[in-house]
Design an enzyme around this catalytic site. Structure first.
Site, PDB file in Angstrom:
ATOM      1  N   LYS A 176       0.809  -1.224   0.000  1.00  0.00           N
ATOM      2  CA  LYS A 176       0.000   0.000   0.000  1.00  0.00           C
ATOM      3  C   LYS A 176       0.842   1.273   0.000  1.00  0.00           C
ATOM      4  O   LYS A 176       0.325   2.351  -0.291  1.00  0.00           O
ATOM      5  CB  LYS A 176      -0.919   0.007   1.225  1.00  0.00           C
ATOM      6  N   THR A 229      -7.996  13.706   3.709  1.00  0.00           N
ATOM      7  CA  THR A 229      -8.690  12.960   2.644  1.00  0.00           C
ATOM      8  C   THR A 229      -9.221  11.616   3.137  1.00  0.00           C
ATOM      9  O   THR A 229     -10.127  11.061   2.541  1.00  0.00           O
ATOM     10  CB  THR A 229      -7.751  12.671   1.437  1.00  0.00           C
ATOM     11  N   ALA A 230      -8.628  11.046   4.203  1.00  0.00           N
ATOM     12  CA  ALA A 230      -8.959   9.668   4.603  1.00  0.00           C
ATOM     13  C   ALA A 230     -10.427   9.530   4.978  1.00  0.00           C
ATOM     14  O   ALA A 230     -10.959  10.312   5.769  1.00  0.00           O
ATOM     15  CB  ALA A 230      -8.083   9.237   5.777  1.00  0.00           C
ATOM     16  N   SER A 231     -11.073   8.554   4.417  1.00  0.00           N
ATOM     17  CA  SER A 231     -12.470   8.232   4.733  1.00  0.00           C
ATOM     18  C   SER A 231     -12.813   6.988   3.927  1.00  0.00           C
ATOM     19  O   SER A 231     -12.379   6.873   2.778  1.00  0.00           O
ATOM     20  CB  SER A 231     -13.391   9.392   4.317  1.00  0.00           C
ATOM     21  N   SER A 240     -17.418  15.829  -0.656  1.00  0.00           N
ATOM     22  CA  SER A 240     -17.941  15.148  -1.847  1.00  0.00           C
ATOM     23  C   SER A 240     -19.181  15.903  -2.328  1.00  0.00           C
ATOM     24  O   SER A 240     -19.810  16.628  -1.541  1.00  0.00           O
ATOM     25  CB  SER A 240     -18.336  13.719  -1.450  1.00  0.00           C
ATOM     26  N   ARG A 297     -35.741  20.915  -6.561  1.00  0.00           N
ATOM     27  CA  ARG A 297     -35.977  21.948  -5.545  1.00  0.00           C
ATOM     28  C   ARG A 297     -34.992  23.114  -5.647  1.00  0.00           C
ATOM     29  O   ARG A 297     -35.069  24.060  -4.890  1.00  0.00           O
ATOM     30  CB  ARG A 297     -35.871  21.323  -4.143  1.00  0.00           C
ATOM     31  N   TYR A 350     -23.262   6.261   2.854  1.00  0.00           N
ATOM     32  CA  TYR A 350     -21.985   6.911   2.533  1.00  0.00           C
ATOM     33  C   TYR A 350     -22.203   8.425   2.435  1.00  0.00           C
ATOM     34  O   TYR A 350     -21.456   9.222   3.024  1.00  0.00           O
ATOM     35  CB  TYR A 350     -21.421   6.362   1.203  1.00  0.00           C
ATOM     36  N   LYS A 406     -20.639  11.490   4.745  1.00  0.00           N
ATOM     37  CA  LYS A 406     -19.855  12.603   4.200  1.00  0.00           C
ATOM     38  C   LYS A 406     -20.502  13.936   4.558  1.00  0.00           C
ATOM     39  O   LYS A 406     -19.812  14.917   4.838  1.00  0.00           O
ATOM     40  CB  LYS A 406     -19.727  12.472   2.668  1.00  0.00           C
ATOM     41  N   PRO A 410     -15.654  16.780  -4.676  1.00  0.00           N
ATOM     42  CA  PRO A 410     -15.587  16.124  -5.992  1.00  0.00           C
ATOM     43  C   PRO A 410     -16.835  15.304  -6.301  1.00  0.00           C
ATOM     44  O   PRO A 410     -17.498  14.784  -5.392  1.00  0.00           O
ATOM     45  CB  PRO A 410     -14.377  15.184  -5.872  1.00  0.00           C
TER      46      PRO A 410
END
Ligand code: NAP
Length: 368
Positions: free
Chosen positions: A54, A95-97, A140, A153, A175, A179, A203
């Site tokens: 990794k 960024t980790a999630s 996100s 709407r 998810y 977020k 993003p």
């Protein structure tokens, strides 16, 4: 959608070391690469620094760049775990999630908790680390909207940074719920102090070549399913806001380094349907693959959704509804320009082809 903007040059403004959490991830690996190429001293957290499968690509990148890299062990759920990695850093990219849309047995434990508690952990660490001046959070578009039907709407008929996801929950799109909760918490924590500022990037679906061999399994799965015949009988009329991973990484750097950057930033180049993505692939890779050619009716999609691990509620609230994003703020505030979605799609598929993860002869994948 516009794709031009003015582009201030990026350079190291003397912020000291820079922390990237989850440094081995799909997006983060590109962020780390851009930082190293600019000569930054990068602190990257990973769950297991000794796991060369990794982290090997990060070490190779560092060896070939003017910057330098130090790996730190940290888990989102361990409070205090980020202190050592953040010490002396002026800039933090969180960024980790965990990223998973389908096949999650316990979504609260596996998705919502790490997203929320991890963000609290990292931002509380920023609070007690005197060197920190800015935190960039990878949120996100899932924190901007829940389902495509919600676009009805909006006043302008498209999503922008003023919108928040108000429809996801622990049961429906967990998810997205995680977020959203994490980004809201981040703004809340940032608002309690004035030493560091928070800049958020949001993003859409990120596609494009990976630097990491263990890149985000969701985007890889989408591309492989299109190539391996999973959708040979057709796809539902489902739309995605697409952005290239290389642009997402650049937007992170701009969010961190452009002094006046502020607020949330939607990162979407173009919206394409599932069939639209398949058309891009067919145009470039021809008839060698069983890319889908048809869209099937919504009732068929609803009927067969559970067989594909897709909840019926997701089909009901998304299939057949158009999706549109306003990306102008990322252009004006960060100076972003976005690659066309087709570039991300083609380069991503080509990488899977080169790596033997899709097979032109059989139109199937080598590994399950
Ligand atoms: P990824 O390749 O799966 O990277 C996720 C990173 O988070 C990995 O480094 C992973 O570590 C780390 N992580 C997960 N759970 C953790 C835990 N409990 N403790 C410590 N680290 C943990 O996915 P990605 O696409 O690069 O996603 C990065 C960020 O972008 C996420 O915040 C995601 O929500 C956001 N985002 C992604 C997309 C997309 O389309 N890919 C779109 C919008 C936003 P391991 O390698 O050890 O699992």
């Amino acid at each position: 959608m516009e794709t031009r903007g003015s582009r201030p040059e990026l350079r190291d403004p003397g912020v000291g070391p820079v922390l990237v959490t989850g440094g081995n991830g799909y997006i983060a690996s590109w962020v780390v690469k851009l930082l190293l190429d600019l000569g930054f001293s990068v602190h990257a957290t990973v769950r297991d620094p000794a796991d060369r499968a990794k982290t090997g690509h990060l070490l190779s990148m560092a060896a070939e760049s003017p910057g330098n890299l130090t790996l730190f062990q940290a888990d989102l759920l361990e409070s205090g775990g980020f202190d050592r990695a953040m010490a002396n850093c002026g800039l933090v990219f969180h960024t980790a999630s965990p990223v998973a849309i389908r096949g999650v047995a316990d979504p609260v434990r596996e998705l919502v908790e790490p997203a929320f508690r991890g963000t609290r952990n990292v931002l509380e660490t920023a609070d007690r680390t005197p060197s920190v001046r800015r935190v960039v959070l990878t949120s996100s578009v899932s924190a901007v909207y829940g389902d495509a039907v919600d676009m009805r709407r909006t006043a302008a008929g498209r999503f922008d940074e003023s919108h928040w996801n108000e429809t996801s929950s622990e049961r429906h799109l967990p998810y997205s719920h995680g977020k959203t909760a994490a980004e809201r918490l981040a703004w809340e924590i940032a608002g309690t102090q004035d030493r560091w500022d928070l800049v958020v990037v949001n993003p859409g679906l990120v596609l494009g070549p990976a630097l990491s061999p263990h890149a985000n399994p969701e985007s890889v799965r989408l591309m492989r399913e299109l190539g391996n015949g999973h959708y040979r009988f057709g796809v539902a009329k489902f739309e995605f806001g697409i952005v290239d991973v290389r642009d997402v990484a650049e937007a992170h750097l701009r969010a961190g380094l452009v002094p006046e950057a502020s607020g949330r930033h939607i990162l979407v180049s173009e919206t394409l349907s599932h069939l639209g993505i398949a058309r891009v692939l067919r145009k470039r890779f021809g008839a060698r693959f069983p890319f889908p050619r048809f869209t099937f009716p919504k009732f068929v999609a609803t009927l067969f959704a559970p067989l594909h691990g897709v909840p019926r509620g997701l089909v009901r609230r998304n299939v057949g509804y158009p999706l549109s994003f306003d990306n102008r703020y990322a252009q004006s505030d960060l100076g972003m320009t976005f690659r066309p979605a087709a570039e991300a799609i083609v380069d991503h598929f080509q990488q899977l082809l080169d790596d033997g993860l899709v097979n032109p002869a059989r139109g199937s994948s080598r590994r399950p």
